[in-house]
Design a protein around this motif. Structure first.
Motif, short mmCIF file in Angstrom:
data_model
loop_
_atom_site.label_atom_id
_atom_site.label_comp_id
_atom_site.label_asym_id
_atom_site.label_seq_id
_atom_site.Cartn_x
_atom_site.Cartn_y
_atom_site.Cartn_z
N ASP A 1 56.66 -29.62 -20.16
CA ASP A 1 56.68 -28.58 -20.61
C ASP A 1 58.26 -27.93 -20.72
N SER A 2 59.28 -28.70 -20.26
CA SER A 2 60.49 -28.27 -20.01
C SER A 2 61.27 -28.14 -21.32
N GLY A 3 60.96 -28.79 -22.49
CA GLY A 3 61.61 -28.94 -23.66
C GLY A 3 62.85 -29.98 -23.57
N ILE A 4 63.04 -30.53 -22.90
CA ILE A 4 64.22 -31.31 -22.59
C ILE A 4 63.67 -32.79 -22.80
N LYS A 5 64.42 -33.18 -23.91
CA LYS A 5 64.28 -34.54 -24.57
C LYS A 5 65.59 -35.53 -24.39
N ASN A 6 66.58 -34.94 -23.96
CA ASN A 6 67.79 -35.82 -23.88
C ASN A 6 68.73 -35.13 -22.80
N LEU A 7 69.77 -35.75 -22.25
CA LEU A 7 70.57 -35.15 -21.36
C LEU A 7 71.48 -34.10 -21.71
N ALA A 8 71.84 -33.83 -23.07
CA ALA A 8 72.37 -32.64 -23.31
C ALA A 8 71.35 -31.29 -23.31
N ASP A 9 70.02 -31.48 -23.26
CA ASP A 9 69.20 -30.51 -23.18
C ASP A 9 68.95 -30.04 -21.77
N ALA A 10 69.41 -30.78 -20.89
CA ALA A 10 69.65 -30.53 -19.39
C ALA A 10 70.46 -29.45 -18.81
N LYS A 11 71.34 -28.88 -19.94
CA LYS A 11 72.51 -27.96 -19.66
C LYS A 11 71.79 -26.84 -18.87
N PHE B 1 77.70 -34.62 -18.09
CA PHE B 1 76.23 -34.20 -17.45
C PHE B 1 76.17 -33.34 -16.16
N ALA B 2 77.10 -33.85 -15.33
CA ALA B 2 77.19 -33.26 -13.88
C ALA B 2 77.89 -31.64 -13.95
N LYS B 3 78.81 -31.67 -15.00
CA LYS B 3 79.23 -30.16 -15.13
C LYS B 3 78.33 -29.27 -15.84
N SER B 4 77.55 -29.63 -16.64
CA SER B 4 76.55 -29.22 -17.43
C SER B 4 75.43 -28.50 -16.57
N LEU B 5 75.20 -28.85 -15.35
CA LEU B 5 74.24 -28.52 -14.52
C LEU B 5 74.45 -27.21 -13.86
N LYS B 6 73.44 -26.43 -13.35
CA LYS B 6 73.64 -25.17 -12.64
C LYS B 6 73.75 -25.75 -11.21
N GLY B 7 73.04 -26.84 -10.75
CA GLY B 7 73.57 -27.16 -9.34
C GLY B 7 72.87 -28.47 -9.20
N ILE B 8 73.13 -28.88 -8.19
CA ILE B 8 72.46 -30.58 -7.73
C ILE B 8 71.92 -30.23 -6.12
N VAL B 9 70.85 -30.62 -5.83
CA VAL B 9 70.10 -30.48 -4.72
C VAL B 9 69.95 -31.93 -4.10
N TYR B 10 70.40 -32.24 -2.81
CA TYR B 10 70.13 -33.56 -2.33
C TYR B 10 69.19 -33.64 -1.17
N TYR B 11 68.24 -34.57 -1.52
CA TYR B 11 67.19 -34.87 -0.65
C TYR B 11 67.28 -36.18 0.16
N GLU B 12 66.56 -36.28 1.31
CA GLU B 12 66.69 -37.44 2.33
C GLU B 12 65.94 -38.68 1.49
N GLY C 1 57.96 -27.00 -9.26
CA GLY C 1 58.97 -26.01 -9.96
C GLY C 1 60.16 -25.63 -9.06
N SER C 2 60.19 -26.27 -8.00
CA SER C 2 61.47 -25.78 -6.90
C SER C 2 62.67 -26.24 -7.72
N VAL C 3 62.81 -27.52 -8.37
CA VAL C 3 63.82 -28.04 -9.12
C VAL C 3 63.18 -28.25 -10.80
N ASP C 4 64.29 -28.50 -11.40
CA ASP C 4 64.06 -28.62 -12.79
C ASP C 4 63.90 -29.80 -13.33
N GLY C 5 64.77 -30.81 -12.72
CA GLY C 5 64.67 -32.30 -12.89
C GLY C 5 65.12 -33.11 -11.58
N VAL C 6 64.93 -34.25 -11.82
CA VAL C 6 65.32 -35.41 -10.55
C VAL C 6 65.82 -36.58 -11.17
N VAL C 7 66.85 -36.95 -10.83
CA VAL C 7 67.59 -38.23 -11.04
C VAL C 7 67.12 -39.12 -10.02
#
Length: 259
Positions: free
Chosen positions: A121-131, A153-164, A176-182
């Motif tokens: 339900d995020s409405g994100i269809k491509n990488l540009a939508d992930a801004k 892509f990296a510059k467009s993000l609000k932030g990056i969270v790193y997991y183990e 919903g704690s994060v908006d996306g995962v690569v």
């Protein structure tokens, strides 16, 4: 003081030489992130299973070696390999220029993409939508490299969270704690499928195309073991064993080695 310094240098040299040798002549010790389905992951009963595990067990059997799966800190994988505590890194391990400089790799045995997964339900269809979104990834992984290599892509993000590991990142995306995962496409699609959860989708536009290989120490011993493993995999491809294992985990043969 000079004698002490010489003793330290000698000890370091001995450690380095030992670190270049195979962990155990009768064992094949595979280092992995044991939470990386379907390549290698831990079941509820504590057993480690997966596509890579099945391949490695058969390789070990044909080489006359005892197979050992050893979970490691993925951020310290190179140190584990070079110290001699493991014989190889075999766990959906992406071949990169940086890694080729520090390890001996087999030929690619699977192709893969780094992809962004989001809530449906995020409405994100491509990488540009992930801004403006917050994205998670596993620290020290090729997913992290893929984000950094895509500067826009990296510059467009609000932030990056790193997991183990990816499992926790996937869970945090669902709540919903994060908006996306690569993460790896193979892993993402498997996790979505096994969770039977239509609330998570893969964005069609990949960040990077890549291939999986097996990493060994850059030493004569490491190169020989690499060659033995690759030769065995080619034999397994020829006799249909890899096709059988691939179909078990993916429903079809997606292997590329020997083709």
């Amino acid at each position: 003081m000079k004698k002490i310094l010489l003793a330290v240098i000698a000890a370091a040299t001995i450690f380095t030489m030992v670190g270049c040798k195979k962990t155990d002549s009768n064992k094949f010790v595979l280092g992995l992130d044991a939470s990386f389905p379907p390549m290698g992951f831990t079941e509820a009963d504590g057993s480690i299973v997966g596509y890579d595990i099945d391949l490695a067990k058969e390789v070990s059997k044909r080489l006359g070696l005892e197979f050992v799966a050893k979970p490691i800190d993925w951020n310290a994988k190179e140190m584990e390999l070079n110290s001699g505590s493991i014989d190889c890194i075999w766990n959906g391990f992406t071949i990169t220029d940086e890694r080729i400089n520090s390890m001996s790799f087999t030929s690619a045995y699977l192709n893969n993409d780094q992809v962004l997964i989001v809530r449906a339900d995020s409405g994100i269809k491509n990488l540009a939508d992930a801004k403006g979104i917050t994205v998670a990834c596993q620290a020290g992984s090729s997913a992290e490299e893929a984000i950094n290599d895509n500067a826009d892509f990296a510059k467009s993000l609000k932030g990056i969270v790193y997991y183990e590991e990816n499992h926790t990142a996937f869970t945090d995306l669902r709540v919903g704690s994060v908006d996306g995962v690569v993460m790896d496409s193979i892993v993402a699609r498997y996790m979505i499928s096994t969770a039977n959860d239509n609330s998570i989708v893969v964005v069609d536009e990949p960040l990077a195309a890549e291939a999986y290989g097996i990493g060994f120490r850059k030493s004569a011993d490491g190169a020989k073991l690499r060659d033995d493993v690759e030769k065995t995999l080619l034999e397994m491809a020829k006799d249909g064993t890899i096709e059988k294992i691939s179909t078990k985990w993916f429903g079809k043969d997606i292997s590329v080695i020997g083709k």
